[in-house]
Design a protein around this motif. Structure first.
Motif: not given
Length: 319
Positions: A33-61
């Motif tokens: 994402h194109g903003f700082s780690s304090a931005a809402a985009t960071q929170m959304l990206a982390q939430e998506i990462a958790e769900r993709l990891h749970a679904e696929t088993g892949a490392t997501v960062y």
């Protein structure tokens, strides 16, 4: 020649299909994402990462790449391999507004990205210093008209959604407000609380705690309907019918990413938006909007047309 071209096209199609069938393998998935780690985009990206990891088993960062109004992160994704291992949490500003205000972009937001889904609609809220002697939008406009050019509003920079929301408000209200662009919205909020500026339009998730804690005064939200997380705050449209100024967050990939990968990511994320993730977003002031890739592309095109009118009126252009 025709046979050679058909053979090459078939080989490419089969290769893409094989890539999609094996996705993800042992390669990590990054969400940029194109903003700082304090931005809402960071929170959304982390939430998506958790769900993709749970679904696929892949490392997501998650990889924040801030700068240039989100353009640095966008450029990285536009030039990334379209193999499903790079995803992009974007905003309506990066996809629909920036192409209108930046004279030279090294990518095309409607050609270089594969839409996956809209994540949620994000209202701006008109906030003022808590000691300002106004309680409503009408009060604020009356004060602005009584003191033309003396009230100052802040934003996170020229051409941002905060700036354009305020300019749209000035158009409908006929209020003479002076713009003070800041390098970050956090600095602007600090000055608003200190009384150096008198108002600003800000995305709800970042300031909802200050509004609820009464360190800032919220006059109105910019969505058509009231926001569930701030039910007592009216809309600007209740004073100026038809007013709406909203941003959104969305999920994209580089153009050319195999359709089966796009569809799988869409399914995982939209199911979350219809369930626990959607409930979590509502609490922050974001209205979840699970979408198809086609609906996401339509949102980009529709917002580009909407914001073009405001940008042309304001005349903001950046290098």
């Amino acid at each position: 020649m025709k046979k050679t071209l058909m053979t090459a096209a078939l080989a490419a199609l089969l290769s893409a299909g094989a890539q999609a069938a094996s996705w993800p393998n042992d390669k990590p998935i990054r969400i940029v994402h194109g903003f700082s780690s304090a931005a809402a985009t960071q929170m959304l990206a982390q939430e998506i990462a958790e769900r993709l990891h749970a679904e696929t088993g892949a490392t997501v960062y998650v990889e924040p790449r801030p700068g240039a109004g989100g353009n640095i992160g966008a450029d990285i994704v536009a030039k990334a391999a379209p193999d499903g291992y790079t995803l992009y949490v974007a905003t309506s500003a990066t996809q629909a507004i920036n192409p209108l205000i930046y004279r030279k972009l090294p990518f095309d937001t409607q050609k270089d990205f594969a839409p996956i889904t809209i994540l949620g609609d994000v209202p701006n809220v008109l906030i003022v210093n808590k000691d300002m002697p106004v309680k409503t939008v009408a009060d604020f406009v009356a004060l602005a008209k009584a003191k033309p050019g003396q009230l100052h509003y802040g934003s996170s920079g020229n051409g941002t959604s905060m700036h354009l929301a305020a300019e749209q408000f000035k158009m409908v209200a006929g209020a003479d407000l002076q713009h003070i662009p800041y390098r970050s919205s956090g600095t602007a909020v600090t000055d608003l609380m200190g009384g150096q500026i008198q108002a600003m339009f800000h995305q709800v998730p970042a300031v909802i705690g200050m509004i609820q804690g009464k360190s800032l005064k919220a006059l109105a939200v910019t969505t058509r309907d009231r926001v569930a997380a701030l039910p007592d705050v009216p809309t600007v449209a209740e004073t100026y019918p038809g007013f709406e100024s909203m941003t959104w967050y969305g999920l994209f990939a580089p153009a050319g990413t195999p359709a089966p990968v796009i569809d799988r990511v869409n399914r995982v994320v939209t199911e979350a938006l219809k369930g626990d993730l959607g409930k979590k977003l509502l609490e922050t002031g974001i209205t979840p909007r699970p979408s198809t890739p086609e609906q996401t592309a339509e949102a980009v095109a529709r917002d580009s047309a909407h914001w073009r009118v405001i940008v042309d009126r304001v005349g903001v252009r950046l290098d």
